[in-house]
Design an enzyme around this catalytic site. Structure first.
Site, PDB file in Angstrom:
ATOM      1  N   ASP A  49       0.851  -1.185   0.000  1.00 18.70           N
ATOM      2  CA  ASP A  49       0.000   0.000   0.000  1.00 18.70           C
ATOM      3  C   ASP A  49       0.889   1.238   0.000  1.00 18.70           C
ATOM      4  O   ASP A  49       1.208   1.809   1.037  1.00 18.70           O
ATOM      5  CB  ASP A  49      -0.913  -0.015   1.231  1.00 18.70           C
ATOM      6  CG  ASP A  49      -2.036   1.011   1.098  1.00 18.70           C
ATOM      7  OD1 ASP A  49      -2.703   1.289   2.109  1.00 18.70           O
ATOM      8  OD2 ASP A  49      -2.240   1.538  -0.011  1.00 18.70           O
ATOM      9  N   LYS A  84      -8.095  -8.288  -3.191  1.00 20.88           N
ATOM     10  CA  LYS A  84      -8.178  -7.289  -2.139  1.00 20.88           C
ATOM     11  C   LYS A  84      -8.682  -7.935  -0.849  1.00 20.88           C
ATOM     12  O   LYS A  84      -9.719  -8.595  -0.836  1.00 20.88           O
ATOM     13  CB  LYS A  84      -9.118  -6.144  -2.547  1.00 20.88           C
ATOM     14  CG  LYS A  84      -8.749  -5.458  -3.853  1.00 20.88           C
ATOM     15  CD  LYS A  84      -7.356  -4.834  -3.808  1.00 20.88           C
ATOM     16  CE  LYS A  84      -7.311  -3.587  -2.986  1.00 20.88           C
ATOM     17  NZ  LYS A  84      -7.982  -2.447  -3.589  1.00 20.88           N
ATOM     18  N   TYR A 121       8.454  -4.723  -8.632  1.00 25.27           N
ATOM     19  CA  TYR A 121       7.480  -5.773  -8.933  1.00 25.27           C
ATOM     20  C   TYR A 121       7.330  -6.090 -10.421  1.00 25.27           C
ATOM     21  O   TYR A 121       6.575  -6.989 -10.793  1.00 25.27           O
ATOM     22  CB  TYR A 121       6.105  -5.450  -8.338  1.00 25.27           C
ATOM     23  CG  TYR A 121       5.433  -4.183  -8.809  1.00 25.27           C
ATOM     24  CD1 TYR A 121       5.139  -3.168  -7.916  1.00 25.27           C
ATOM     25  CD2 TYR A 121       5.057  -4.002 -10.127  1.00 25.27           C
ATOM     26  CE1 TYR A 121       4.506  -2.009  -8.321  1.00 25.27           C
ATOM     27  CE2 TYR A 121       4.426  -2.846 -10.544  1.00 25.27           C
ATOM     28  CZ  TYR A 121       4.150  -1.854  -9.638  1.00 25.27           C
ATOM     29  OH  TYR A 121       3.526  -0.705 -10.048  1.00 25.27           O
ATOM     30  N   CYS A 146     -28.350  18.317  -9.241  1.00 26.50           N
ATOM     31  CA  CYS A 146     -28.641  19.713  -9.538  1.00 26.50           C
ATOM     32  C   CYS A 146     -28.550  19.871 -11.044  1.00 26.50           C
ATOM     33  O   CYS A 146     -27.503  19.591 -11.630  1.00 26.50           O
ATOM     34  CB  CYS A 146     -27.629  20.633  -8.844  1.00 26.50           C
ATOM     35  SG  CYS A 146     -27.704  22.337  -9.436  1.00 26.50           S
TER      36      CYS A 146
END
Length: 688
Positions: A125, A322, A233, A434
């Site tokens: 992370d 995850k 990686y 809106c």
């Protein structure tokens, strides 16, 4: 040719020895996890090398360990175009989705045996970066950015001792691009925040934010003081005689070159081993000294990776598993409503602060009315908070048995909390919006960017950064305000200048003369693209007729269903939008009225593609003529494509059309076909 004296030779030898010892110490500490020097010994050697290089500046080289300490502050980060895009990964959130990924891969490869090899590693992370080496020396480093363009942060990355400035070994490639994650350990994070508290400066919310903030310091000397680390990686590209056939083989080579790869990196075969790796890694998660939010799974064989290819912004040969987000409970104190850049009104929960997955959370999204109803949440409730993907906090459930007596129902506003316009509620849509896109301050930048875009009013020179300045200075509050700008005031803006200001005024003057379809498209009505804008213009002929149209009239337009009709109707019912349209016309924006379409449209239901360069017209003009005949014009070729118009320079789209046996027309054939369609005497456009 000068000869080295015994004294200079001894000096060169000492410098070379110190550099070698420091590089070896970094390698053993960061890559092998087997330090040979104490911090004191390392610092003593580094100070000696700094002393020698200070006395003999001619000995300083870019790959010297002394060059990590940081240079002078930069004025800003340059943009860097990635030679190979830094793609995102699709996600899997449970074991079933991992199994589905493995099944998809095997089906695409037409394999029956469950023995495919996957290379797996923790998903750190942190912040993804790319490093480029030429002749073994680091020459550039950049952030991921949007995947195609990142920020050049070479000076900052050079300060990380876990990034080799010069590659180790003998078989160094001519060029190699290495990608990896910059992150911060929990121990370093706590030390950094403790120091910040002592100094009375801002503390970081979590290690990831600390790592990202540290890398984006304009002064590399600040980055050098932060406890950042790098883990490789991927090899994104390499110019080398030793071509590896597997991702894991390249990872082994990176370790030889001096990079750290993750110690949990493993090669597994089959879905059972893959699932076991993810379970085991999940059990280790809370015991690691750094944050991981999952596992990255890649097909190991590079030839199979190429065969599997990519879809959209993600490879088919990789997936990110995850981990379940960590959850905490807290009290919902209130709900406020925020207006997004597209007008969506989102309820935001104001919470009693609570730490979730390492971050202090005081706000969370409630998404929309449907989600509030599904949760049954009320103000005052005790709620469970989760950071979805460990990033976006959200309320996941209510502890109804702890509901207080004074709990209040959450009521959505009837009017926009920013501009006061009556909100739009379209049947079948969960989001409340809106509709005053041209007027609402929350949507102002987005509305003006769209208004000025190439396929709208095409205001050359009015880019995103300039629009940001104009809005932030409140020089422009609606698109109509653009036409009241003066060259003198524009020239006062940073990095604009008189010539650019004059050019922009000229572009604004040119844009006053447009077409009704372009003008309708430029208004930014939800779900009204170029084709729909053209259909509306041809159906009603005038803007006045369109603005007076009732829902039943709008639904009679080709390709306009109930939802789009409601968006168009609501847009023109909003008084602020009508006033802004009037202001644009008063400012001189004009067009020739569009002839109401009464002739048949032979290409209704067909999709066409334009590619390459046309000589007799622009591709935009070709697109408009096809759309006027009822066709949809797409940017990609599929089996459903009726035909492709290919001019000089046509590339992959032409190849795809030939592969799928889709009809291809050159410009001459296209013009002949157009003439027939437009006269009503020609072919009906069927693919031959």
């Amino acid at each position: 040719m000068s000869q080295k004296t015994p004294k200079t030779a001894e000096l060169h030898d000492e410098v070379a020895r110190l550099r070698a010892e420091l590089d070896e110490a970094n390698y053993r500490y960061y890559v092998l996890d087997d330090p040979t020097l104490t911090d004191e010994d390392y610092d003593r050697r580094l100070r000696r090398l700094q002393e020698l290089e200070s006395q003999h500046p001619d000995l300083v080289t870019p790959d010297s360990p002394t060059q990590r300490v940081g240079a002078a502050p930069a004025e800003g980060f340059p943009e860097v175009q990635h030679a190979v895009p830094m793609l995102s990964l699709d996600n899997a959130f449970n074991e079933e989705e991992i199994a589905a990924f493995v099944k998809r891969v095997n089906e695409r490869l037409e394999r029956n045996d469950d023995d495919l090899a996957f290379c797996c590693e923790p998903k750190l992370d942190g912040l993804a970066v790319s490093l480029v080496y030429e002749q073994g020396v680091l020459i550039s480093g950049a952030t991921r950015g949007d995947g195609r363009t990142g920020e050049g942060i070479t000076s900052n990355l050079r300060t990380l001792r876990s990034i080799p400035l010069k590659l180790r070994g003998d078989s160094i490639p001519q060029l190699i691009e290495v990608r990896g994650e910059v992150y911060m350990r929990h121990s370093g994070f706590e030390t950094l925040n403790a120091r910040a508290r002592e100094e009375g400066s801002k503390v970081f919310a979590n290690p990831r934010n600390a790592a990202a903030g540290s890398l984006r310091q304009l002064d590399p000397r600040i980055t050098a003081q932060r406890p950042l680390e790098f883990c490789a990686y991927q090899v994104a590209r390499i110019d080398d005689d030793e071509v590896a056939m597997a991702h894991s083989a390249y990872m082994a080579r990176l370790r030889e070159f001096g990079f750290r790869t993750h110690p949990e990196l493993a090669l597994v075969e089959g879905s059972a081993a893959l699932l076991e790796y993810c379970r085991r890694l999940g059990e280790k998660r809370d015991h690691l000294d750094y944050d991981i939010d999952g596992a990255v799974i890649k097909v190991d064989d590079l030839r199979l990776q190429r065969e599997l290819g990519f879809v959209a912004r993600a490879p088919r040969w990789a997936i990110a598993y995850k981990f379940p987000a960590q959850e905490q409970t807290t009290r919902l104190k209130d709900v406020e409503f925020q207006v997004g850049r597209t007008g969506a009104i989102t309820p935001v929960a104001r919470l009693e602060p609570v730490t979730v997955a390492g971050a202090l959370v005081s706000n969370a999204t409630l998404h929309n009315q449907d989600e509030i109803a599904r949760l049954g949440v009320m103000i005052g409730d005790r709620v469970v908070i989760r950071r979805a993907g460990d990033v976006i906090p959200q309320v996941v459930r209510v502890m109804e048995d702890e509901r207080p007596d004074d709990a209040r129902v959450i009521e959505f506003p009837m009017h926009c909390p920013v501009c006061g316009s009556e909100v739009e509620r379209v049947e079948g849509e969960a989001v409340v919006r809106c509709p005053a896109g041209l007027f609402c301050a929350a949507q102002r930048k987005e509305a003006i960017k769209h208004f000025a875009s190439r396929r709208a009013l095409d205001i050359d020179g009015l880019g995103t950064k300039l629009i940001d300045q104009l809005v932030e200075r409140e020089w422009v509050k609606t698109p109509a305000g653009l036409f009241h700008l003066g060259a003198e005031e524009l020239a006062e803006l940073p990095r604009l200048g008189k010539k650019s200001a004059d050019n922009l005024i000229a572009a604004l003057e040119k844009s006053r003369h447009t077409t009704l379809p372009r003008f309708i498209y430029a208004l930014g009505i939800r779900e009204v693209g170029e084709a729909t804008a053209g259909n509306l213009a041809r159906h009603f002929g005038t803007l006045e007729a369109l603005m007076r149209a009732e829902l039943v009239d709008l639904e009679a337009v080709e390709d306009v269903g109930p939802v789009v009709a409601a968006h168009v109707y609501n847009f023109f019912q909003e008084q602020h939008n009508r006033e802004t349209v009037d202001q644009l016309i008063d400012a001189g924006v004009q067009w020739e009225e569009t002839e109401v379409s009464v002739r048949p449209q032979p290409l209704i239901g067909q999709t066409w593609v334009l590619t390459g360069t046309l000589e007799s017209m622009t591709r935009d003009e070709g697109r408009a003529r096809l759309q006027a005949l009822g066709a949809k014009v797409s940017g990609s070729v599929s089996k459903r494509t009726a035909g492709v118009v290919a001019g000089p320079g046509a590339g992959s789209k032409l190849a795809k059309a030939e592969e799928l046996n889709v009809e291809v027309l050159d410009e001459e054939a296209f013009l002949t076909r157009l003439a027939g369609w437009e006269s009503g005497d020609g072919e009906k456009g069927e693919a031959s």
